[in-house]
Write an enzyme that holds these catalytic residues in place. Structure first.
Site, PDB file in Angstrom:
ATOM      1  N   SER A  77       0.832  -1.207   0.000  1.00  0.00           N
ATOM      2  CA  SER A  77       0.000   0.000   0.000  1.00  0.00           C
ATOM      3  C   SER A  77       0.867   1.257   0.000  1.00  0.00           C
ATOM      4  CB  SER A  77      -0.926   0.005   1.217  1.00  0.00           C
ATOM      5  OG  SER A  77      -0.173   0.017   2.423  1.00  0.00           O
ATOM      6  N   GLU A  78       2.118   1.118   0.455  1.00  0.00           N
ATOM      7  CA  GLU A  78       3.022   2.257   0.502  1.00  0.00           C
ATOM      8  C   GLU A  78       3.663   2.549  -0.858  1.00  0.00           C
ATOM      9  OE1 GLU A  78       5.617   1.240   3.752  1.00  0.00           O
ATOM     10  OE2 GLU A  78       4.373   2.361   5.157  1.00  0.00           O
ATOM     11  N   HIS A 160       7.480   7.250  11.658  1.00  0.00           N
ATOM     12  CA  HIS A 160       7.372   6.124  10.730  1.00  0.00           C
ATOM     13  C   HIS A 160       8.730   5.549  10.358  1.00  0.00           C
ATOM     14  CE1 HIS A 160       5.437   4.574   6.701  1.00  0.00           C
ATOM     15  NE2 HIS A 160       6.146   3.651   7.323  1.00  0.00           N
TER      16      HIS A 160
END
Length: 224
Positions: A77-78, A160
Site C-alpha cells: 500500500s506504501e 514512521h
C-alpha cells in the site's frame, strides 16, 4: 533516460532487500523497494513478504497509477509514495523505504538531520527534513513527500521511518545507509558526547560546490 532491464531490476530489488534485512533496517515484513524500468513501468516489492526472503517470482510490476501489469502478488500500500516520487521528478528511477532504527528515532522525535558536522553527509545528503505525519497506506503519505522530491535525496517520515530516492537503485539504497550513519553520528556527538564542532558557512559552501561537481543534483543545505 536509461532504464535497468527487467532482469537487472528484479535482481537488484532482491539484493537490496537482503541488505536491508541483514542491517536491521527492516523487521518482519517492513519496508519496500521499487525500480522504474520504463516510462510507465515500475517493478516493486509485494506486500506481506520479508525483504530478506523474497524471490523474483514474488515481485510485481505496476504502471505509474498503481495498476498491476505483471505478477500474482499485491503491491505494498506504501507503493503510492514511490509512484508519487516518480511523477514529481522524472529523474528518479528508484525509491527505497525502510525503518532504520536511529533514523526512525529521529523521525519519532521530530528532529531533522541537518547539522553541518559530517562532510560526506553534506555532499551526499545535504540535509534530511521531516515529512509531516501521514496515515499509513493513505494518499496522505505521497502528499507528505511530494514537496521534497525535486530538492532533496530523501526524508524522514514523522513517526514512521525513512525514504530515499535516486537515479539508480543502488544509489537510492546507499543513501539510506548514509542517512542512518549520519543519524548515528548526530546521536553520539550531540546526545552522548554533548559536543559538535560544526562547519561554518564557507566550509559548507565548498562542500556544496564539490557536490555539484560530483553531479549530485539534489540535497538541501544544513543549518549553519
Amino acid at each position: 533516460m536509461i532504464y535497468m532491464t527487467e532482469k537487472q531490476a528484479k535482481k537488484a530489488i532482491i539484493e537490496i532487500g537482503q541488505r536491508m534485512y541483514v542491517r536491521d533496517f527492516v523487521a518482519a515484513n517492513d519496508g519496500n523497494i521499487s525500480i522504474k524500468t520504463g516510462d510507465n513501468e515500475v517493478w516493486a516489492t509485494p506486500t506481506g513478504v520479508s525483504k530478506g526472503f523474497m524471490k523474483k517470482k514474488m515481485l510485481v510490476k505496476v504502471d505509474l497509477d498503481g495498476n498491476v501489469l505483471e505478477g500474482t502478488n499485491k503491491p505494498s500500500s506504501e507503493l503510492k509514495m514511490h509512484l508519487r516520487a516518480y511523477k514529481e521528478n522524472p529523474d528518479i528511477l528508484s525509491v527505497c523505504h525502510a525503518h532504520p532504527p536511529i533514523c526512525t528515532c529521529f523521525a519519532i522525535a521530530g528532529i531533522p538531520l541537518d547539522a553541518p558536522v559530517l562532510a560526506e553527509a553534506i555532499i551526499t545528503l545535504g540535509d534530511v527534513p521531516i515529512a509531516p505525519y501521514a496515515e499509513l497506506g493513505t494518499n496522505e503519505v505521497p502528499e507528505a513527500i511530494a514537496p521534497y522530491c525535486n530538492t532533496h535525496n530523501g526524508v524522514l517520515l514523522a513517526n514512521h521511518g525513512a525514504v530515499t530516492w535516486a537515479e539508480d537503485a543502488f544509489s537510492a539504497y546507499y543513501r539510506l545507509e548514509s542517512m542512518e550513519y549520519y543519524a548515528k553520528i548526530l546521536l553520539i556527538t550531540d546526545k552522548i558526547l554533548g559536543k559538535q564542532n560544526k562547519l561554518d558557512e564557507q566550509q559548507v559552501d565548498r562542500l556544496l560546490f564539490m557536490r555539484e561537481k560530483f553531479g549530485i543534483k539534489r540535497g538541501g543545505r544544513p543549518v549553519t
